[in-house]
Design an enzyme around this catalytic site. Structure first.
Site, mmCIF file in Angstrom:
data_model
loop_
_atom_site.group_PDB
_atom_site.id
_atom_site.type_symbol
_atom_site.label_atom_id
_atom_site.label_comp_id
_atom_site.label_asym_id
_atom_site.label_seq_id
_atom_site.Cartn_x
_atom_site.Cartn_y
_atom_site.Cartn_z
ATOM 1 N N ASN A 394 0.845 -1.185 0.000
ATOM 2 C CA ASN A 394 0.000 0.000 0.000
ATOM 3 C C ASN A 394 0.884 1.240 0.000
ATOM 4 O O ASN A 394 1.660 1.454 0.954
ATOM 5 C CB ASN A 394 -0.892 0.020 1.240
ATOM 6 C CG ASN A 394 -1.825 1.222 1.238
ATOM 7 O OD1 ASN A 394 -2.806 1.265 0.488
ATOM 8 N ND2 ASN A 394 -1.516 2.226 2.041
ATOM 9 N N GLU A 395 0.789 2.029 -1.052
ATOM 10 C CA GLU A 395 1.499 3.315 -1.142
ATOM 11 C C GLU A 395 2.965 3.205 -0.756
ATOM 12 O O GLU A 395 3.528 4.113 -0.138
ATOM 13 C CB GLU A 395 0.792 4.352 -0.265
ATOM 14 C CG GLU A 395 -0.655 4.551 -0.645
ATOM 15 C CD GLU A 395 -1.315 5.745 0.026
ATOM 16 O OE1 GLU A 395 -0.827 6.208 1.064
ATOM 17 O OE2 GLU A 395 -2.327 6.235 -0.522
ATOM 18 N N ASN A 449 -5.049 4.547 -4.701
ATOM 19 C CA ASN A 449 -5.676 5.322 -3.635
ATOM 20 C C ASN A 449 -5.737 6.756 -4.151
ATOM 21 O O ASN A 449 -4.696 7.373 -4.353
ATOM 22 C CB ASN A 449 -4.834 5.280 -2.368
ATOM 23 C CG ASN A 449 -4.683 3.861 -1.816
ATOM 24 O OD1 ASN A 449 -5.385 2.952 -2.243
ATOM 25 N ND2 ASN A 449 -3.768 3.683 -0.886
ATOM 26 N N TYR A 455 -7.733 15.562 -0.407
ATOM 27 C CA TYR A 455 -6.378 16.086 -0.273
ATOM 28 C C TYR A 455 -6.027 17.047 -1.405
ATOM 29 O O TYR A 455 -5.159 17.889 -1.253
ATOM 30 C CB TYR A 455 -5.347 14.958 -0.235
ATOM 31 C CG TYR A 455 -5.426 14.147 1.025
ATOM 32 C CD1 TYR A 455 -5.352 14.772 2.255
ATOM 33 C CD2 TYR A 455 -5.580 12.769 0.983
ATOM 34 C CE1 TYR A 455 -5.429 14.033 3.428
ATOM 35 C CE2 TYR A 455 -5.657 12.028 2.142
ATOM 36 C CZ TYR A 455 -5.589 12.669 3.366
ATOM 37 O OH TYR A 455 -5.669 11.946 4.518
ATOM 38 N N TRP A 529 -12.800 4.557 1.737
ATOM 39 C CA TRP A 529 -11.890 4.696 2.878
ATOM 40 C C TRP A 529 -12.584 5.591 3.884
ATOM 41 O O TRP A 529 -12.704 6.764 3.629
ATOM 42 C CB TRP A 529 -10.542 5.294 2.460
ATOM 43 C CG TRP A 529 -9.568 5.180 3.591
ATOM 44 C CD1 TRP A 529 -9.201 6.172 4.445
ATOM 45 C CD2 TRP A 529 -8.877 4.003 4.007
ATOM 46 N NE1 TRP A 529 -8.325 5.672 5.373
ATOM 47 C CE2 TRP A 529 -8.109 4.344 5.130
ATOM 48 C CE3 TRP A 529 -8.849 2.672 3.545
ATOM 49 C CZ2 TRP A 529 -7.310 3.433 5.814
ATOM 50 C CZ3 TRP A 529 -8.051 1.761 4.213
ATOM 51 C CH2 TRP A 529 -7.296 2.143 5.328
ATOM 52 N N LYS A 550 -12.499 9.406 8.471
ATOM 53 C CA LYS A 550 -13.102 9.205 7.152
ATOM 54 C C LYS A 550 -14.153 8.096 7.146
ATOM 55 O O LYS A 550 -14.720 7.773 6.105
ATOM 56 C CB LYS A 550 -12.016 8.908 6.113
ATOM 57 C CG LYS A 550 -11.084 10.095 5.902
ATOM 58 C CD LYS A 550 -10.210 9.967 4.677
ATOM 59 C CE LYS A 550 -9.218 11.103 4.600
ATOM 60 N NZ LYS A 550 -8.155 11.027 5.615
HETATM 61 C C1 GCB Z 1 -4.117 6.500 2.329
HETATM 62 C C2 GCB Z 1 -3.612 5.375 3.153
HETATM 63 C C3 GCB Z 1 -4.444 5.132 4.377
HETATM 64 C C4 GCB Z 1 -4.803 6.452 5.018
HETATM 65 C C5 GCB Z 1 -5.599 7.277 4.030
HETATM 66 C C6 GCB Z 1 -5.974 8.668 4.555
HETATM 67 O O1 GCB Z 1 -3.870 6.608 1.177
HETATM 68 O O2 GCB Z 1 -3.457 4.197 2.422
HETATM 69 O O3 GCB Z 1 -3.740 4.296 5.241
HETATM 70 O O4 GCB Z 1 -5.486 6.293 6.203
HETATM 71 O O5 GCB Z 1 -4.858 7.474 2.884
HETATM 72 O O6 GCB Z 1 -6.993 8.806 5.183
HETATM 73 O O7 GCB Z 1 -5.208 9.592 4.337
#
Ligand code: GCB
Length: 768
Positions: A394-395, A449, A455, A529, A550
Site C-alpha cells: 500500500n502506497e 488510492n 487532499y 476509505w 473518514k
Molecule cells: C491512504 C492510506 C491510508 C490512510 C488514508 C488517509 O492513502 O493508504 O492508510 O489512512 O490514505 O486517510 O489519508
C-alpha cells in the site's frame, strides 16, 4: 486426538521492560491481572501523537495435565504486536516478528507435566527497521491482542509449524459449474522416533453434513519425517460459493488414523468458485458479473484498540452487510481468522493484504519480513473462499523512488503467484504514481488510492483521471482501492466545501464520487476509505487528535454518518428512508433544503404534520427545496410506501435567530493537516522566468531527494521551518515531489513560495 486449550485468562502484565521476568522464579505479584485479548494502548492509541511504544511483559502460570506427556504441545498466538519473545520455564522458545499473523512454538520438551509451568512473554511495539509496518496512518497498538491457545497433538500430526497454517490446503485446481476438481494437500509430521504407517482420509461434506466424496491413501512416515501428501477429489455439480447471493460452504474432514485410532484430525471449511477480472467489464464470479461495492476496514475500536472480541467483529460485519457492500478490503494487514470466516459465511469478496506500507526498510533490503508476512497471510488463509485478491503493498512509493522497492514488489508478486496461483495479486498505488509507470503492470490487477475532493482537486477530477488511465492502459484492470473524505458529525454547513470536515461535505463527496464510479463499469472494484473511523496517532485535524475520521460510521460504532445511508440506498435492497443532516438541528434560515436518501421510488415529505411534496428519483437522492420552518421546533417526516409497507424517518429542525457556533469548524482546523507545517515566508520579489533542468534541484524533486543533498535540504529548512522533518507526518510525505504536494495544498504552497524555492534550488547541481 488433537485438543486446543484456551489460555486467555489470568495473565499478569506490566507496562515496562522487565528482563528478569523471563525467569521462572520471578515474582509478578505486583503486576496487574489482565485477560487476553489485551492491548496497553486501548486509550492512548487514539487520542494524540504520543502513545506507549516499548517492551511490556506478560506472565502466566499453568499446569499441564500429566496425561499429555508423550504428546506434542504447541503454544499458539493468534496476534501479538509486533515483536514477541516467548520464554517457557525460563527458556527462550523463540521470537516472532510481525503483529498480525498466527505463530506457534513447540514447547513439548520444555513443559513440566503435572506440575506448574511459567510462560513469560515480552511484546514490543517499538518500530524497528526490519519489521513491517514502519510508518502508516494508523496506530500500532501493542499487546497480545488475539487469543492464545495450547494445542496438544499426537506426535504424528498435521503440520502446525508451516508458517502458522493448519497444514491442510484445499487447492482448487479447476472449478466449473459442472465440477470442482480439488487437491487436498496436507503436510504430515512424524515427530516420533519410529516409522508410522497411517491412513490419510479426507471426507468432503456439503452444508448439510452429507459426505459428497472422499479420498484416502496409505502413507508411511519415517521417524522425524515431514511429508506433503495430495488427495485429489472431485465434486460433481458443485454448489458454488457465490458471494452474498449464496455463500455456500463445504467442509473437508481430514484425518490420520492407525488401526482403530484417529491420530489427528482437522475440519476445514471451504467454498468452491471461479472468477476473473476483465479490464473492460470488471469482476466476474462464477461467470456472472459482480460489481464489487467495497468498503475498507481497520480492526480497532474505541477504548479497545485491537483487543476486540468476536462480538465486535460480528457487529462490524453486520454494519457492512447493512450497507449492502459486496466486497471488503481488509486493510492494511492480516485480520483475525474469525473475520475472514465471517466473510466466507456472508459471501464478501475480500482483498487481503500485508502491512508493506508507506516506507520500505532502509537497511533490510531483501524484504525478509515482508515475504514472511506474505507467506503467513497466504498459508494461514488459503482455504477462505472469500479471499480472491492478495494485496502486496500500500502506497509503498511514499518512501521515495528506490530500485530496491521496485525489486521487492516484483519479488513479492512472484512469491505470491508461486505460493498461490489460484488467486489474483493486486496492490494499492499512491496517487502520484504515473499512469505509465510499470508498477501498474506487475500484479494481475491494480488499485489506486485517490483522494480528489479531499487532499487535492475536486470530486469532478475523478472522471477525467479514470478515463485517462483507462485510455492509456486499456488492458490493465483498474480499481479505486481508497477514496474518502473526513466527516465529523459535530460540524454542519448549508454550503459544504472541501476540507470543512462537515457531515454534509462528507456525504456530498460520496454522492458525487459514487456517481462517477457507477458510470465506469471498467472499474473492477471501489473501496470506500473507510467503513469506520480509526485510531491514527499521527493525526491532529478537524479538532480531533489521534483519529482518522473518514469512516462512514464513528469509531465507537454508535453513529452512522449520512454518507452511510447514501451507499445503503445504492447498494442494499432493504428498503428505508433517511433524512440527512438530522444533527444539524438549529437553523437560521426561514426555509431550508431537506435531502433524503432512500432506495424507494417515491418519497413524500410532511412538515409539521402537513404534506409538503412528493419526489421521485432514480438516483436514490430526494431533494426538497424551500421547506419553510416556523419558529422553534419543526417536525419533518419522510415517508415512502412500497408493496404496502410504509417506511418512515423523522427529523426535528429548530428555527433559531443565531447560528449555533458549535456547528462551525474552527478556522485553524479547516484545511488538512499540512496547515501548520510551513512557515510561510513573506515573499514580495517579482517572479521571473526560471529555467528548470534535470541536472539541478527543484520542486520537481521529492522531499527525500532534496534532503539527501545538504544544500538543498538547507533551502527546505529555510522556507519550511527547522523542525520540518520532526513532524509526525513528514515521513509520510518523503516520496512526494514538492510539486505534487503543492497541487494538494495550493493554499500553502503558493506560486511565490514555489518560485522562491526554485530560485535557490536550481542553483544547486545534482550529482556533483
Ligand atoms: C491512504 C492510506 C491510508 C490512510 C488514508 C488517509 O492513502 O493508504 O492508510 O489512512 O490514505 O486517510 O489519508
Amino acid at each position: 486426538m488433537r485438543r486446543s486449550i484456551e489460555m486467555n485468562e489470568a495473565w499478569r502484565f506490566i507496562r515496562q521492560d522487565e528482563e528478569q521476568a523471563k525467569s521462572e522464579l520471578y515474582n509478578d505479584d505486583h503486576w496487574s491481572v489482565v485477560t487476553i485479548p489485551h492491548t496497553w494502548n486501548a486509550i492512548d492509541g487514539a487520542n494524540g501523537y504520543e502513545y506507549y511504544q516499548g517492551a511490556c511483559w506478560y506472565r502466566k502460570a499453568f499446569v499441564v495435565e500429566p496425561s499429555y506427556e508423550g504428546s506434542k504441545l504447541f503454544i499458539e498466538f493468534n496476534g501479538s504486536n509486533s515483536v514477541t519473545d516467548v520464554y517457557m520455564n525460563g527458556q527462550h522458545m523463540g521470537q516472532h516478528k510481525g503483529g498480525y499473523s498466527i505463530f506457534r512454538l513447540d514447547i513439548t520438551e520444555v513443559v513440566k507435566y503435572g506440575a506448574n509451568n511459567v510462560i513469560a512473554v515480552k511484546v514490543d511495539n517499538t518500530v524497528v527497521d526490519d519489521v513491517y509496518p514502519q510508518k502508516a496512518d494508523f496506530t500500532f497498538y501493542g499487546g497480545i491482542y488475539r487469543d492464545v491457545n495450547i494445542v496438544v497433538t499426537n506426535p504424528v500430526h498435521f503440520d502446525l509449524m508451516d508458517y502458522g497454517s493448519s497444514g491442510v490446503y484445499v487447492v482448487q485446481e479447476e472449478v466449473t459449474k459442472e465440477k470442482a476438481q480439488l487437491i487436498v494437500r496436507s503436510r504430515l509430521v512424524n515427530d516420533s522416533n519410529e516409522e508410522k504407517r497411517i491412513r490419510l482420509w479426507a471426507d468432503i461434506l456439503d452444508a448439510d453434513h452429507h459426505i459428497v466424496t472422499y479420498a484416502a491413501k496409505e502413507v508411511i512416515l519415517a521417524a522425524g519425517e515431514i511429508k506433503t501428501e495430495e488427495l485429489p477429489c472431485v465434486i460433481d455439480n458443485p454448489t458454488l460459493w457465490h458471494g452474498r447471493k449464496n455463500p455456500y460452504m463445504y467442509k473437508v474432514n481430514i484425518s490420520m488414523s492407525s488401526f482403530n485410532d484417529t491420530i489427528d484430525e482437522c475440519s476445514i471449511p471451504f467454498g468452491v468458485r471461479y472468477f476473473h477480472v476483465d479490464p473492460e467489464k470488471g469482476f466476474f464470479l462464477n461467470g456472472e458479473h459482480l460489481p464489487l461495492h467495497g468498503v475498507s476496514r481497520h480492526q480497532d475500536r474505541k477504548d479497545m484498540g485491537w483487543a476486540i472480541t468476536e462480538q465486535e467483529q460480528v457487529e462490524d460485519m453486520a454494519y457492512i452487510k447493512e450497507i449492502g457492500a459486496s466486497s471488503i478490503r481488509l486493510a492494511h494487514y492480516q485480520h483475525s481468522q474469525y473475520f475472514y470466516e465471517l466473510c466466507d459465511k456472508e459471501g464478501m469478496v475480500v482483498w487481503a493484504e500485508i502491512p508493506f506500507i508507506s516506507i520500505m526498510s532502509q537497511n533490510e533490503l531483501e524484504g525478509i519480513n515482508a515475504k514472511q508476512q506474505m507467506l503467513e497471510l497466504i498459508k494461514q488463509n488459503y482455504n477462505h473462499p472469500s479471499i480472491i485478491f492478495w494485496g502486496l503493498q500500500n502506497e509503498i512509493q511514499i518512501g521515495g523512488e528506490r530500485a530496491e522497492v521496485r525489486k521487492l514488489v516484483k519479488e513479492l508478486n512472484e512469491l505470491t503467484k508461486n505460493e498461490d496461483p489460484t488467486r489474483l495479486t493486486t496492490m494499492a498505488n499512491v496517487l502520484f504514481v504515473s499512469e505509465e509507470d510499470e508498477y501498474n503492470r506487475i500484479t494481475d490487477v491494480v488499485g489506486y488510492n485517490k483522494y480528489y475532493g479531499w487532499y487535492h482537486g475536486k470530486t469532478d477530477d475523478f472522471a477525467p483521471w479514470l478515463d485517462k488511465f483507462h485510455r492509456i492502459n486499456p488492458d490493465v484492470p483498474l480499481c479505486i482501492s481508497e477514496y474518502g473524505a473526513e466527516g465529523i458529525v459535530q460540524y454542519h454547513s448549508t454550503d459544504p466545501k472541501v476540507k470543512d470536515y462537515t457531515e454534509e461535505y462528507h456525504a456530498l463527496f460520496h454522492e458525487k464520487t459514487w456517481k462517477t464510479f457507477e458510470q465506469r463499469p471498467f472499474l473492477w472494484a471501489t473501496y470506500v476509505w473507510n467503513m469506520f473511523d480509526f485510531g491514527a496517532n499521527i493525526r491532529d485535524e478537524g479538532g480531533v487528535k489521534g483519529r482518522n475520521n473518514k469512516g462512514l460510521i464513528s469509531y465507537d460504532r454508535n453513529i452512522k454518518k449520512d454518507a452511510f445511508y447514501m451507499y445503503k440506498a445504492h447498494w442494499s435492497e432493504d428498503k428505508f428512508v433517511h433524512i440527512t443532516s438530522k444533527r444539524f438541528v438549529d437553523r437560521i434560515e426561514n426555509s431550508i433544503q431537506v435531502k433524503v436518501y432512500s432506495n424507494c421510488r417515491e418519497v413524500t415529505l410532511y412538515v409539521n404534520g402537513e404534506e409538503f411534496d412528493s419526489v421521485t428519483s432514480e438516483e436514490k437522492i430526494f431533494v426538497f427545496e424551500n421547506v419553510a420552518l416556523t419558529d422553534g421546533m419543526n417536525e419533518i417526516r419522510a415517508v415512502a410506501t412500497e408493496y404496502n409497507i410504509r417506511y418512515v424517518d423523522m427529523a426535528k429542525f429548530n428555527k433559531v435567530e443565531e447560528p449555533n457556533p458549535s456547528y462551525e469548524t474552527p478556522v485553524e482546523d479547516q484545511g488538512e493537516e499540512v496547515t501548520n507545517w510551513f512557515q510561510m515566508p513573506d515573499l514580495d520579489e517579482p517572479m521571473e522566468d526560471l529555467q528548470i533542468t534535470d541536472d539541478v534541484y527543484s520542486t520537481r524533486c521529492t522531499f527525500k531527494e532534496l534532503f539527501e543533498n545538504e544544500e538543498a535540504g538547507a533551502v527546505l529548512h529555510k522556507y519550511l521551518g527547522e523542525d520540518f522533518r520532526n513532524r509526525p507526518t513528514y515521513s509520510m510525505t518523503q516520496g512526494f515531489k514538492i510539486d505534487t504536494l503543492a497541487e494538494m495544498a495550493p493554499e500553502h504552497f503558493t506560486d511565490k513560495l514555489l518560485y522562491a524555492l526554485n530560485k535557490e534550488l536550481t542553483k544547486i547541481k545534482k550529482y556533483k
